[in-house]
Scaffold this motif. Structure first.
Motif, mmCIF file in Angstrom:
data_model
loop_
_atom_site.group_PDB
_atom_site.id
_atom_site.type_symbol
_atom_site.label_atom_id
_atom_site.label_comp_id
_atom_site.label_asym_id
_atom_site.label_seq_id
_atom_site.Cartn_x
_atom_site.Cartn_y
_atom_site.Cartn_z
ATOM 1 N N LEU A 238 0.841 -1.204 0.000
ATOM 2 C CA LEU A 238 0.000 0.000 0.000
ATOM 3 C C LEU A 238 0.878 1.256 0.000
ATOM 4 O O LEU A 238 1.913 1.301 0.670
ATOM 5 C CB LEU A 238 -0.907 0.032 1.230
ATOM 6 C CG LEU A 238 -1.992 -1.037 1.326
ATOM 7 C CD1 LEU A 238 -2.901 -0.762 2.530
ATOM 8 C CD2 LEU A 238 -2.823 -1.113 0.055
ATOM 9 N N GLY A 265 -11.096 1.189 -4.535
ATOM 10 C CA GLY A 265 -9.714 1.073 -4.060
ATOM 11 C C GLY A 265 -9.427 2.008 -2.897
ATOM 12 O O GLY A 265 -8.300 2.107 -2.435
ATOM 13 N N ARG A 268 -8.610 1.899 2.082
ATOM 14 C CA ARG A 268 -8.001 0.582 2.254
ATOM 15 C C ARG A 268 -7.498 0.389 3.675
ATOM 16 O O ARG A 268 -7.076 -0.704 4.023
ATOM 17 C CB ARG A 268 -6.849 0.422 1.283
ATOM 18 C CG ARG A 268 -7.217 -0.249 -0.041
ATOM 19 C CD ARG A 268 -6.004 -0.160 -0.952
ATOM 20 N NE ARG A 268 -5.853 -1.226 -1.903
ATOM 21 C CZ ARG A 268 -6.107 -1.088 -3.209
ATOM 22 N NH1 ARG A 268 -6.655 0.004 -3.669
ATOM 23 N NH2 ARG A 268 -5.831 -2.081 -4.034
ATOM 24 N N ARG A 313 0.248 -4.235 -16.520
ATOM 25 C CA ARG A 313 0.468 -3.796 -15.139
ATOM 26 C C ARG A 313 1.526 -4.673 -14.482
ATOM 27 O O ARG A 313 1.351 -5.894 -14.396
ATOM 28 C CB ARG A 313 -0.845 -3.879 -14.337
ATOM 29 C CG ARG A 313 -1.739 -2.689 -14.538
ATOM 30 C CD ARG A 313 -3.038 -2.832 -13.793
ATOM 31 N NE ARG A 313 -2.871 -2.996 -12.339
ATOM 32 C CZ ARG A 313 -3.871 -2.865 -11.463
ATOM 33 N NH1 ARG A 313 -5.082 -2.552 -11.898
ATOM 34 N NH2 ARG A 313 -3.649 -3.036 -10.190
#
Ligand code: AMP
Length: 369
Positions: A238, A265, A268, A313
């Motif tokens: 994160l 998203g 979190r 990605r």
């Protein structure tokens, strides 16, 4: 937040604050009247709660009566004050204290003074629980004031909006900004949040903010934020809270006219959830629901490996990074289920099936909010 007719109202003055103000008024008035037995005159309809609670706190002998005036029509204070009715008692020589729920323009006081002009009372004093100094246009002295409030429409504790809201034990203030629907779309990486958000934003006319997408946009454009985020994202970790929270707040500000948001998203972490609540509160709004797409880990890993073949990605490229992202979700993020459950805002939805059928499941939650 509550809805009365077509308007939303937010909590403004608690029952405890009202209680304290009435206690203070009762003590002050009891000291001032000395040995007189005052006649408290409530002005109906609004003052019934004020009078009831006030006199219970007034510990000396007193009389209580009511007169009736109606001064509000809808949201605006009406210029057209109705006549006073119901004063049947002879009040000459008595100490009369008018108990009002609220004084705003002061129009009602005109009528009160007109009525009492010929009554030869010993003294006429005005006590009010709420007072709007910005709205007050008269010169009559207000002898006792409970709580000064800004010039915004309020309901509760006897005050109504077109007949509703009088029974509320606390006071609510009208919410002037547009009502928003704000959804947190939740679920592990690969659950289909982005795909579903694209359908839902069209259907409900909401702005979709995906923090992952914003970070990727910044990485692509080689901004300072992008460079900072990249080191964390590439490993499936994160990005630090403050960086993410500041970025999210800026994205919300860019869409000041939005009818609502789908947050994808975000949040979190617990700190992010608290920051989001604060941000929504500053907009006179709130998160309406966290809707979570529930999907088994193995299905997630397969979906992400498949997506990785075309998405480019780096964090979809291999199974260990994918598993790390899923672990981050369960270790740090899944606690948010409790955060929103505690507010009765958590809705789990089966995230396995055709895209259409999942959209339908999500829509039925939103339609029932
Ligand atoms: P996503 O596209 O939502 O899967 O996010 C991709 C990556 O962006 C995550 O693995 C994190 O590194 C970063 N990220 C996205 N949203 C957040 C957030 N709310 N807090 C921290 N990091 C985030």
């Amino acid at each position: 937040m509550i809805k009365l007719h077509n308007h939303y109202f937010k909590p403004f003055i608690s029952a405890k604050q009202i209680d304290n103000a009435l206690q203070r008024l009762a003590t002050e008035i009891a000291e001032d009247v000395g040995d007189d037995i005052p006649v408290f005159v409530g002005i109906l309809n609004g003052s019934f709660m004020v009078v009831s609670d006030f006199v219970k706190k007034y510990k000396k002998p007193c009389e209580v009566t009511f007169i009736k005036l109606a001064s509000y029509e809808g949201v605006k204070s009406s210029e057209d004050i109705q006549r006073l009715i119901g004063l049947t008692q002879n009040l000459s020589g008595r100490t009369v204290i008018i108990l009002e729920d609220i004084i705003d323009t002061g129009n009602t006081l005109n009528e009160v003074h007109r009525i009492f002009k010929n009554e030869q009372v010993k003294s006429l004093k005005i006590a009010t629980l709420f007072y709007k100094p910005e709205a007050y246009k008269k010169d009559y002295k207000l002898h006792y004031v409970g709580i000064e409030i800004p010039n915004k429409f309020i309901v509760g504790f006897g005050l109504d909006y077109n007949g509703l809201g009088r029974n509320l034990p606390e006071v609510y203030q009208i919410k002037e900004t547009q009502h928003m629907t704000n959804i947190v779309l939740f679920g592990p990486p690969g659950a289909g949040k982005g795909t579903q958000a694209n359908f839902l934003k069209e259907k409900y006319n909401l702005v979709h903010i995906s923090t992952g997408d914003v970070f990727r946009y910044n990485i692509k454009n080689e901004t300072a934020l992008g460079m900072l985020a990249k080191s964390f994202m590439d490993k499936g970790e994160l990005v630090p809270d403050q960086v993410t929270i500041d970025m999210l707040a800026a994205e919300v500000e860019k869409n000041a006219q939005a009818k609502g948001f789908i947050f994808d998203g975000f949040p979190r972490t617990h700190a992010q959830a608290q920051a989001l609540d604060k941000l929504m509160d500053s907009k006179d709004s709130q998160i309406n629901a966290m809707i979570a797409l529930e999907v088994d880990d193995d299905i997630l890993v397969n979906r992400l490996l498949t997506r990785g073949k075309t998405s480019g990605r780096p964090d979809d490229a291999n199974e260990s990074i994918i598993r790390n992202r899923i672990n981050e979700y369960y270790n740090k993020t899944a606690i948010l289920k409790e955060y929103y459950s505690a507010q009765d805002k958590y809705f789990g939805v089966d995230g396995v099936g055709s895209i259409d059928s999942i959209t339908l499941r999500l829509s039925s939650v939103i339609d029932n909010l």
